[in-house]
Structure formats: structure tokens, C-alpha cells
Design an enzyme around this catalytic site. Structure first.
Site, PDB file in Angstrom:
ATOM      1  N   GLY A  38       0.800  -1.227   0.000  1.00  0.00           N
ATOM      2  CA  GLY A  38       0.000   0.000   0.000  1.00  0.00           C
ATOM      3  C   GLY A  38       0.828   1.271   0.000  1.00  0.00           C
ATOM      4  O   GLY A  38       0.284   2.354  -0.228  1.00  0.00           O
ATOM      5  N   ARG A  93     -13.108  23.130   4.321  1.00  0.00           N
ATOM      6  CA  ARG A  93     -14.434  23.251   4.957  1.00  0.00           C
ATOM      7  C   ARG A  93     -14.398  22.894   6.443  1.00  0.00           C
ATOM      8  O   ARG A  93     -15.205  23.360   7.208  1.00  0.00           O
ATOM      9  CB  ARG A  93     -15.446  22.370   4.218  1.00  0.00           C
ATOM     10  CG  ARG A  93     -15.736  22.911   2.834  1.00  0.00           C
ATOM     11  CD  ARG A  93     -17.053  22.397   2.318  1.00  0.00           C
ATOM     12  NE  ARG A  93     -16.949  21.110   1.700  1.00  0.00           N
ATOM     13  CZ  ARG A  93     -17.997  20.393   1.327  1.00  0.00           C
ATOM     14  NH1 ARG A  93     -19.214  20.847   1.516  1.00  0.00           N
ATOM     15  NH2 ARG A  93     -17.837  19.238   0.748  1.00  0.00           N
ATOM     16  N   GLN A  94     -13.444  22.045   6.831  1.00  0.00           N
ATOM     17  CA  GLN A  94     -13.323  21.684   8.258  1.00  0.00           C
ATOM     18  C   GLN A  94     -12.434  22.748   8.904  1.00  0.00           C
ATOM     19  O   GLN A  94     -11.237  22.534   9.144  1.00  0.00           O
ATOM     20  CB  GLN A  94     -12.722  20.273   8.388  1.00  0.00           C
ATOM     21  CG  GLN A  94     -12.613  19.768   9.817  1.00  0.00           C
ATOM     22  CD  GLN A  94     -13.942  19.319  10.427  1.00  0.00           C
ATOM     23  OE1 GLN A  94     -14.880  18.998   9.709  1.00  0.00           O
ATOM     24  NE2 GLN A  94     -14.033  19.322  11.738  1.00  0.00           N
ATOM     25  N   HIS A 126     -12.700  27.786   0.116  1.00  0.00           N
ATOM     26  CA  HIS A 126     -13.837  27.822   1.045  1.00  0.00           C
ATOM     27  C   HIS A 126     -13.317  28.228   2.422  1.00  0.00           C
ATOM     28  O   HIS A 126     -12.771  27.420   3.153  1.00  0.00           O
ATOM     29  CB  HIS A 126     -14.519  26.452   1.091  1.00  0.00           C
ATOM     30  CG  HIS A 126     -15.815  26.489   1.835  1.00  0.00           C
ATOM     31  ND1 HIS A 126     -17.019  26.664   1.207  1.00  0.00           N
ATOM     32  CD2 HIS A 126     -16.094  26.415   3.146  1.00  0.00           C
ATOM     33  CE1 HIS A 126     -17.990  26.682   2.105  1.00  0.00           C
ATOM     34  NE2 HIS A 126     -17.449  26.522   3.292  1.00  0.00           N
ATOM     35  N   ASP A 170     -26.303  30.233   0.402  1.00  0.00           N
ATOM     36  CA  ASP A 170     -26.034  30.514   1.819  1.00  0.00           C
ATOM     37  C   ASP A 170     -25.174  31.767   1.962  1.00  0.00           C
ATOM     38  O   ASP A 170     -24.712  32.340   0.961  1.00  0.00           O
ATOM     39  CB  ASP A 170     -25.338  29.307   2.468  1.00  0.00           C
ATOM     40  CG  ASP A 170     -24.079  28.886   1.733  1.00  0.00           C
ATOM     41  OD1 ASP A 170     -23.541  29.686   0.947  1.00  0.00           O
ATOM     42  OD2 ASP A 170     -23.625  27.745   1.930  1.00  0.00           O
ATOM     43  N   LYS A 193     -29.266  28.767   4.471  1.00  0.00           N
ATOM     44  CA  LYS A 193     -29.093  27.303   4.426  1.00  0.00           C
ATOM     45  C   LYS A 193     -28.911  26.760   5.833  1.00  0.00           C
ATOM     46  O   LYS A 193     -28.172  27.329   6.635  1.00  0.00           O
ATOM     47  CB  LYS A 193     -27.858  26.947   3.579  1.00  0.00           C
ATOM     48  CG  LYS A 193     -27.555  25.454   3.536  1.00  0.00           C
ATOM     49  CD  LYS A 193     -26.537  25.114   2.466  1.00  0.00           C
ATOM     50  CE  LYS A 193     -25.124  25.305   2.932  1.00  0.00           C
ATOM     51  NZ  LYS A 193     -24.120  24.961   1.927  1.00  0.00           N
ATOM     52  N   ASP A 220     -22.233  28.807  -6.770  1.00  0.00           N
ATOM     53  CA  ASP A 220     -21.641  28.317  -5.525  1.00  0.00           C
ATOM     54  C   ASP A 220     -20.198  27.929  -5.792  1.00  0.00           C
ATOM     55  O   ASP A 220     -19.777  27.795  -6.944  1.00  0.00           O
ATOM     56  CB  ASP A 220     -22.444  27.128  -4.987  1.00  0.00           C
ATOM     57  CG  ASP A 220     -22.341  27.020  -3.457  1.00  0.00           C
ATOM     58  OD1 ASP A 220     -21.602  27.798  -2.847  1.00  0.00           O
ATOM     59  OD2 ASP A 220     -23.016  26.141  -2.885  1.00  0.00           O
ATOM     60  N   GLY A 226     -24.109  17.243  -3.636  1.00  0.00           N
ATOM     61  CA  GLY A 226     -25.208  17.787  -4.452  1.00  0.00           C
ATOM     62  C   GLY A 226     -26.393  18.233  -3.601  1.00  0.00           C
ATOM     63  O   GLY A 226     -27.321  18.857  -4.107  1.00  0.00           O
ATOM     64  N   THR A 228     -26.864  20.615  -1.424  1.00  0.00           N
ATOM     65  CA  THR A 228     -27.143  22.063  -1.424  1.00  0.00           C
ATOM     66  C   THR A 228     -27.813  22.488  -2.725  1.00  0.00           C
ATOM     67  O   THR A 228     -28.811  23.208  -2.734  1.00  0.00           O
ATOM     68  CB  THR A 228     -25.820  22.848  -1.219  1.00  0.00           C
ATOM     69  OG1 THR A 228     -25.269  22.477   0.048  1.00  0.00           O
ATOM     70  CG2 THR A 228     -26.050  24.334  -1.271  1.00  0.00           C
TER      71      THR A 228
HETATM   72  O1  LIG Z   1     -22.886  19.524  -2.462  1.00  0.00           O
HETATM   73  P1  LIG Z   1     -22.842  19.632  -0.980  1.00  0.00           P
HETATM   74  O2  LIG Z   1     -22.441  18.334  -0.329  1.00  0.00           O
HETATM   75  O3  LIG Z   1     -24.130  20.179  -0.409  1.00  0.00           O
HETATM   76  O4  LIG Z   1     -21.675  20.626  -0.591  1.00  0.00           O
HETATM   77  C1  LIG Z   1     -21.544  21.888  -1.182  1.00  0.00           C
HETATM   78  C2  LIG Z   1     -21.819  22.985  -0.192  1.00  0.00           C
HETATM   79  O5  LIG Z   1     -20.960  22.838   0.930  1.00  0.00           O
HETATM   80  C3  LIG Z   1     -20.227  24.039   1.168  1.00  0.00           C
HETATM   81  O6  LIG Z   1     -20.803  24.769   2.177  1.00  0.00           O
HETATM   82  P2  LIG Z   1     -21.030  24.126   3.621  1.00  0.00           P
HETATM   83  O7  LIG Z   1     -22.394  23.531   3.698  1.00  0.00           O
HETATM   84  O8  LIG Z   1     -19.880  23.274   3.987  1.00  0.00           O
HETATM   85  O9  LIG Z   1     -21.150  25.362   4.512  1.00  0.00           O
HETATM   86  P3  LIG Z   1     -20.169  26.199   5.403  1.00  0.00           P
HETATM   87  O10 LIG Z   1     -20.180  27.503   4.678  1.00  0.00           O
HETATM   88  O11 LIG Z   1     -20.821  26.240   6.710  1.00  0.00           O
HETATM   89  O12 LIG Z   1     -18.794  25.619   5.441  1.00  0.00           O
HETATM   90  C4  LIG Z   1     -20.238  24.741  -0.175  1.00  0.00           C
HETATM   91  O13 LIG Z   1     -20.090  26.128  -0.049  1.00  0.00           O
HETATM   92  C5  LIG Z   1     -21.534  24.331  -0.803  1.00  0.00           C
HETATM   93  O14 LIG Z   1     -22.583  25.242  -0.517  1.00  0.00           O
END
Ligand SMILES: O=P(O)(O)OC[C@H]1O[C@H](OP(=O)(O)OP(=O)(O)O)[C@H](O)[C@@H]1O
Length: 305
Positions: A38, A93-94, A126, A170, A193, A220, A226, A228
Site C-alpha cells: 500500500g 471546509r473543516q 472555502h 447561503d 441554508k 456556488d 449535491g 445544497t
Molecule cells: O454539495 P454539498 O455536499 O451540499 O456541498 C456543497 C456545499 O458545501 C459548502 O458549504 P457548507 O455547507 O460546507 O457550509 P459552510 O459555509 O458552513 O462551510 C459549499 O459552499 C456548498 O454550498
């Protein structure tokens, strides 16, 4: 040997070749070998003093390790300036510990990359709860480029109805919605959102009258599960949108998602090539070439001196 070169992974070869062609610099593909246990072995091409690592960081885990190994080989080979062009930068995002004990991946990945490269260039990072990309990479150069001018320019080939409303799902999307709406001279609105899980989100419009009877263009940064986009498209139709199209920067979703997006009333979706994807259609070559021209300029001056 060239003073500047690009090193890329196989999946990004076509994009890297176009960029190399524009900048007039060679492109080398990084070879990867997987051992039976691996582990991976990474072999880079000839190391140039200034090297641009072109690595879109979708499916990032192995790629992060590849960057680490490639950097080791390149530095040992004589590279003194290593620029990571990661058109999509993962793990942003984290950006908080949402539950006790959770790692803040954004911080960890920032530290890891900053320990091996001198500059990071990405697109529409992001950074919801982080003020700027400089906060992710405090000790190195960091450029967060905007795809919105290229997206706006793409509407010359896909003219928009003058009544179109630019819509974001959002608060985080407000920055992209505002930029695009201004560039294409259309009105705009942003929804609220609520994220309930990895794939489950709820989207609400405070003032549906802004949308009723008009075409909507959803904007976005990322489409991943998908969830959102689906919730937003349904909410737009419920608010009376005549049709719904989407433009996004980073497309991370599988082909199988197209059916669900169509069921949700989405007429079309286009993305930039920050991640190689079947929805790609908006080209960022000019943006990347312009941003990297300073690297070529620097090395040319040094070489002449
Ligand atoms: O296709 P999906 O799985 O829905 O992911 C896409 C969404 O996720 C992210 O925001 P997020 O919801 O992480 O919000 P945040 O601004 O609180 O980080 C990004 O800006 C999209 O709106």
C-alpha cells in the site's frame, strides 16, 4: 535545463500542458508506483530551480502524500522555489472543531503544505470562518484567485436572459454572488441554508418575490454531495423561478448525481476545470498564466544577473 518547469499528476496533464504552452515552460508528469503493502513511490521529472506543482486536490489523501514526496525529490534535485498550484484546495471546509475532539483539518493541511512549498495558489477557497487564505498559510505566500471574471466572460457564449437573478444558497456564497452579479449586471439574492448532515440541507428564501417569474442562475463554490444544489433548485422552483441553471467553481460530484439534479429541476450545470469533471466548460488558463508570470519574470531576472 529550463529555469522554470511544471510537474503534474497524470489526471491534470492536459490542463498543465496548456498552461506550460502559454508560459513557454516544460511540463513533466510525476510517476507514481504502488507497492503491494500500500505504500507509494513518487518519481519526479528533472527539477528546475523554480518548480510549479500542478495538483488539483480533489480525492486529496494520497495526493497530499504525493506532494510531500515530490517536494522532497525536487528540493534534493536543486529546486529552490516550489509553487503549489492547487486549483481546488481540499480540507478547507473543516475550519473549526464542530464536535469535541474533532481535528481542524484546515489548520493541519495548511501547516503540512507550508512546510514543503513556498507559495500556494488556489481558486475560490472555502474560507467560511477564516478571514483569508493567508490565515491558513501564515508563513508563505498564498493567493486565493477568483473564478468569477472567467465565469462572467463565459456568458458571452451563453447569453443570459436580462431578467435572470443570480442566486447563492447561503451566506458564504454572498461574495461570489455579488461579484458575478456585478460583472454580468444582473440582480441577486442569497438564501439561508441549514445543514443537517453530510447530504441533508434545507434552503429558504426570505423574499421569494425576487425570484417569482424570473430565471435563476445558481452560483456556488463547491458541489460535492449535491445536497445544497438540489435543495436550492427545489426552493427556487417553489418560489416561482421560470428555470434554474447553475455555475460552480469546483465540481466534485459523480455522474450518477445528474439524474437527481435534473429531478430537482436543474436545467444545466457548468463548472471550471479546477477539478477535472464532465461539467467543465469554464477555462481559467488566462488567470493561471497571469498569476504565474511573476515566477517566470523573477527567474529570468535572476538568471540574467
Ligand atoms: O454539495 P454539498 O455536499 O451540499 O456541498 C456543497 C456545499 O458545501 C459548502 O458549504 P457548507 O455547507 O460546507 O457550509 P459552510 O459555509 O458552513 O462551510 C459549499 O459552499 C456548498 O454550498
Amino acid at each position: 535545463m529550463s529555469a522554470v518547469a511544471i510537474q503534474c499528476l497524470a489526471a491534470a496533464r492536459a490542463d498543465a500542458e496548456r498552461l506550460g504552452g502559454r508560459l513557454g515552460i516544460p511540463v513533466h508528469q510525476i510517476a507514481q508506483h504502488r507497492f503491494p503493502d500500500g505504500e507509494i513511490a513518487v518519481t519526479v521529472g528533472p527539477a528546475a530551480p523554480t518548480t510549479i506543482l500542478y495538483v488539483p486536490l480533489d480525492q486529496p489523501n494520497e495526493k497530499l502524500l504525493t506532494i510531500l514526496f515530490a517536494a522532497e525529490a525536487l528540493r534534493r534535485g536543486g529546486c529552490t522555489r516550489l509553487v503549489l498550484l492547487a486549483p481546488y484546495l481540499s480540507y478547507m471546509r473543516q475550519d473549526a472543531a464542530f464536535h469535541p475532539g474533532e481535528a481542524i483539518s484546515q489548520k493541519a493541511v495548511g501547516r503540512l503544505l507550508a512546510s514543503v512549498v513556498d507559495r500556494v495558489i488556489t481558486v475560490d477557497a472555502h474560507l467560511h470562518r477564516t478571514a483569508s487564505l493567508g490565515d491558513v498559510f501564515p508563513c508563505i505566500e498564498a493567493d486565493d484567485l477568483s473564478a468569477m471574471p472567467a465565469i462572467a466572460a463565459s456568458f458571452r457564449a451563453h447569453p443570459l436572459d436580462p431578467d435572470t437573478v443570480v442566486v447563492g444558497p447561503d451566506a458564504e456564497s454572498q461574495q461570489w454572488v455579488d461579484a458575478l452579479a456585478k460583472l454580468i449586471d444582473r440582480r441577486s439574492t442569497v438564501a439561508r441554508k441549514i445543514r443537517r448532515g453530510d447530504r441533508s440541507v434545507e434552503v429558504r428564501f426570505d423574499d421569494p418575490s425576487l425570484i417569482a417569474g424570473r430565471p435563476a442562475l445558481l452560483v456556488d463554490d463547491i458541489v460535492s454531495s449535491g445536497g445544497t444544489l438540489i435543495a436550492c433548485s427545489k426552493a427556487l422552483h417553489a418560489a416561482g423561478a421560470t428555470w434554474v441553471d447553475a455555475v460552480i467553481t469546483h465540481a466534485l460530484f459523480p455522474t450518477s448525481m445528474l439524474r437527481e439534479l435534473a429531478f430537482a429541476g436543474l436545467r444545466s450545470i457548468r463548472s471550471t476545470h479546477t477539478v477535472p469533471h464532465f461539467t467543465n466548460g469554464i477555462v481559467l488558463d488566462d488567470l493561471f498564466a497571469e498569476t504565474l508570470r511573476s515566477e517566470i519574470g523573477t527567474i529570468t531576472k535572476e538568471t540574467r544577473a
